[in-house]
Design a protein around this motif. Structure first.
Motif, PDB file in Angstrom:
ATOM      1  N   GLU A  17       0.809  -1.219   0.000  1.00 55.97           N
ATOM      2  CA  GLU A  17       0.000   0.000   0.000  1.00 55.97           C
ATOM      3  C   GLU A  17       0.840   1.265   0.000  1.00 55.97           C
ATOM      4  OE1 GLU A  17      -2.519  -0.538   3.349  1.00 55.97           O
ATOM      5  OE2 GLU A  17      -3.847  -1.968   2.322  1.00 55.97           O
ATOM      6  N   GLU A  18       2.172   1.124   0.199  1.00 52.75           N
ATOM      7  CA  GLU A  18       3.063   2.280   0.130  1.00 52.75           C
ATOM      8  C   GLU A  18       3.635   2.375  -1.285  1.00 52.75           C
ATOM      9  OE1 GLU A  18       6.056   2.360   3.146  1.00 52.75           O
ATOM     10  OE2 GLU A  18       4.705   1.560   4.691  1.00 52.75           O
ATOM     11  N   ASP A  19       3.418   3.494  -1.928  1.00 53.72           N
ATOM     12  CA  ASP A  19       3.821   3.622  -3.328  1.00 53.72           C
ATOM     13  C   ASP A  19       5.297   3.314  -3.546  1.00 53.72           C
ATOM     14  OD1 ASP A  19       1.265   4.281  -4.032  1.00 53.72           O
ATOM     15  OD2 ASP A  19       1.602   6.447  -3.974  1.00 53.72           O
TER      16      ASP A  19
END
Length: 575
Positions: A17-19
């Motif tokens: 979910e962290e780019d």
């Protein structure tokens, strides 16, 4: 240090979910999926399909979802059903393992039968949205799976558990079977939850006055919200409301914008309306070229009236290069779609030899069937086919018989009988019969018959002899009805040289001009002479030159000589 799988899964999901760490998160999920963790398999499948931490790969995404779904992962089952419902790429077979993983989703083929078992598994396991989806499949699927009772059952379950899709499905079902305020309440519930389709149905409720009185304002607002939510049919309806100022302030620019959106997403009616607007010039001069583009788009989507509109553009050469064969093709297409007016238009073109041989043959057979069933119009058309050899061999005598049948109610048939008995199409001339039929058609105020009869009266070559005053009246009647030959004939008689008291060269010039502007070559020549010599009261050498040039282009031999003489005189005058 040993880290249990659940925590490893949570860490992987958090990284995904962290780019800036999505690739690392996907890599960890892929490891867990390979080790057999079902939740990780589901997450990997979603990641492939959403291009999260990995390039988009449809085949791989579908494969991992299926692995999770087959061992009971409810969310994977639901998502797999959605894949079937949205549609697999064209040519894609979910059962094969060797399909390229990067296949495009541009062309999708919905498969409700394929979605059914997965939606059923998820719904039976208590998945609320799957229950709503299952209701949709049962209500909208093909004949072999469609089941309204099962659809209602699952819609009710979904609605009771708070699913907007369930409320929508139940509201639509109730609207179609037993419309009442409960249907509106269910649709509003779905609309409040953000389902654009619910707004669309509410728009119809208020437009048609179903359950509650019709209200254009409320209809327009609901169609607007549905259109903003991507419902193409709503964009069409809202565009129409803006176009006519129904329930909203009239706004042609916004109307065109919404109609364009609808048309480009497959709404044939929207494209047809845009064609009409460009023909009329809704906020500017008519744009026949753009009209042709929209008509073509609508016609290719099966819109009969648009196909006829496109045919008319080709027939007249408006916005496109004039092409009678393409006009015939589109008239034929429109006729096959059920446009009766286009059928007549195509018939008229075919009767003058335009169209393919197979089309003409089909037309002849249709006319024969309809004529034998008693249609006088078909009997007339059949006569023209036989006279001209359209779709069949020429047979003037058979044509005469069918024209006589049609003449009981079709004035045009009387005119054609006059022509045939006058010696056309190889028929032995019968002057008395020719005049008899032309008289009948002329008395019925058919312009072409009036002109034909007038020409006989001018030359005195018929059984009627010479009668210029009557010829003048017939020409005038035909001209006033828009007949170009009548305009020319009237101008010629008013210009002098005939045995009539009524002579008026100024009026003659005005009739020559009307005929000339409609492409009549001899009228163009005569208008040029009138303007060169001032016969109608004015001398206009530049105008004379223009009309001589047009007459020359129309194939009038005398025009070339007149143009040369005029140019010489103008040079002399200039010197």
């Amino acid at each position: 240090m040993f880290v249990p799988k659940p925590r490893r899964l949570q860490n992987a999901i958090a990284l995904l979910e962290e780019d800036d760490r999505a690739v690392e998160g996907f890599s960890r999920l892929a490891t867990l999926a390979a080790e057999g963790m079902v939740e990780a398999q589901y997450r990997v499948g979603r990641a492939y399909l959403e291009a999260r931490g990995t390039p988009y790969q449809f085949r791989e995404g579908e494969r991992w979802l299926r692995r999770a779904a087959e061992v009971g992962h409810v969310e994977a089952q639901y998502f797999l059903a959605i894949l079937y419902l949205i549609g697999y790429p064209k040519g894609f077979d979910p059962a094969r393992d060797d399909v390229y993983s990067g296949v495009s989703m541009e062309e999708r083929v919905p498969d409700l039968a394929g979605a059914l078992p997965w939606a059923l598994k998820a719904a039976e396991a208590g998945h609320v949205e799957a229950a709503g989806l299952l209701g949709y499949i049962y209500s909208s699927g093909p004949h072999d799976i469609k089941d309204e009772q099962k659809a209602l059952k699952w819609y009710k379950i979904a609605n009771e558990k708070g699913s907007p899709q369930g409320s929508l499905g139940l509201g639509i079902a109730r609207l179609q079977t037993s419309p009442d305020k409960t249907a509106i309440r269910l649709l509003r519930k779905a609309a409040d939850a953000g389902l654009p389709t619910a707004y669309f149905y509410l728009g119809w409720v208020y437009e048609l006055g179903i359950i509650e009185p019709s209200d254009d304002g409320r209809a327009a607002r609901n169609f607007h919200k549905a259109a903003e939510g991507g419902v193409t049919a709503a964009a069409l309806r809202y565009g129409v409301y803006l176009l006519h100022g129904r329930g909203v302030e009239k706004d042609l620019f916004q109307a065109e914008t919404w109609l364009r959106r609808a048309a480009l997403k497959g709404e044939a009616e929207a494209a047809a309306i845009l064609g009409d607007l460009n023909i009329r010039g809704f906020d500017h001069a008519p744009n026949f070229e753009d009209a042709g583009g929209w008509y073509r788009l609508a016609a290719e989507m099966g819109h009969a009236a648009a196909a006829r509109g496109l045919a008319l553009l080709y027939l007249t050469g408006s916005g496109v290069e004039r092409d009678l064969d393409l006009a015939a093709q589109w008239f034929h297409t429109a006729a096959e779609m059920g446009d009766s007016v286009a059928s007549a238009d195509f018939g008229n073109l075919a009767l003058i030899g335009v169209g393919s041989e197979s089309q003409k043959s089909d037309l002849f057979k249709r006319f024969m069937t309809e004529a034998e069933d008693g249609s006088l119009v078909a009997a007339f058309n059949l006569g023209v086919c036989l006279a001209r050899g359209v779709g069949t061999e020429e047979n003037p005598q058979a044509a005469i018989q069918w024209f006589k049948v049609a003449a009981k109610g079709v004035v045009n048939a009387q005119y054609w009988l006059g022509r045939l008995y006058g010696g056309e199409f190889g028929v032995e001339p019968d002057p008395a019969a020719s005049v008899e039929w032309l008289e009948k058609a002329a008395d019925a105020e058919m312009p072409e018959a009036q002109v034909a009869l007038a020409q006989l009266l001018v030359t005195g070559t018929s059984v009627l002899g010479e009668d210029h005053p009557r010829a003048l009246k017939l020409y005038r009647s035909a001209a006033q009805r828009g007949n170009v030959d009548g305009m020319f004939g009237l101008g010629a008689m008013l210009g002098g040289g005939h045995h009539v008291e009524e002579q008026n060269r100024a009026e003659a010039q005005s009739w020559f001009r009307l005929a000339a502007e409609r492409g009549h070559g001899l009228a163009q020549l005569m208008l040029g002479r009138y303007l060169e010599r001032g016969l109608g009261g004015e001398v206009n050498l530049a105008g004379a030159q223009l009309w001589y040039e047009r007459a020359e282009k129309s194939g009038v031999p005398e025009a070339s000589q007149a143009l040369i003489a005029l140019n010489k005189s103008m040079v002399v005058d200039a010197g």
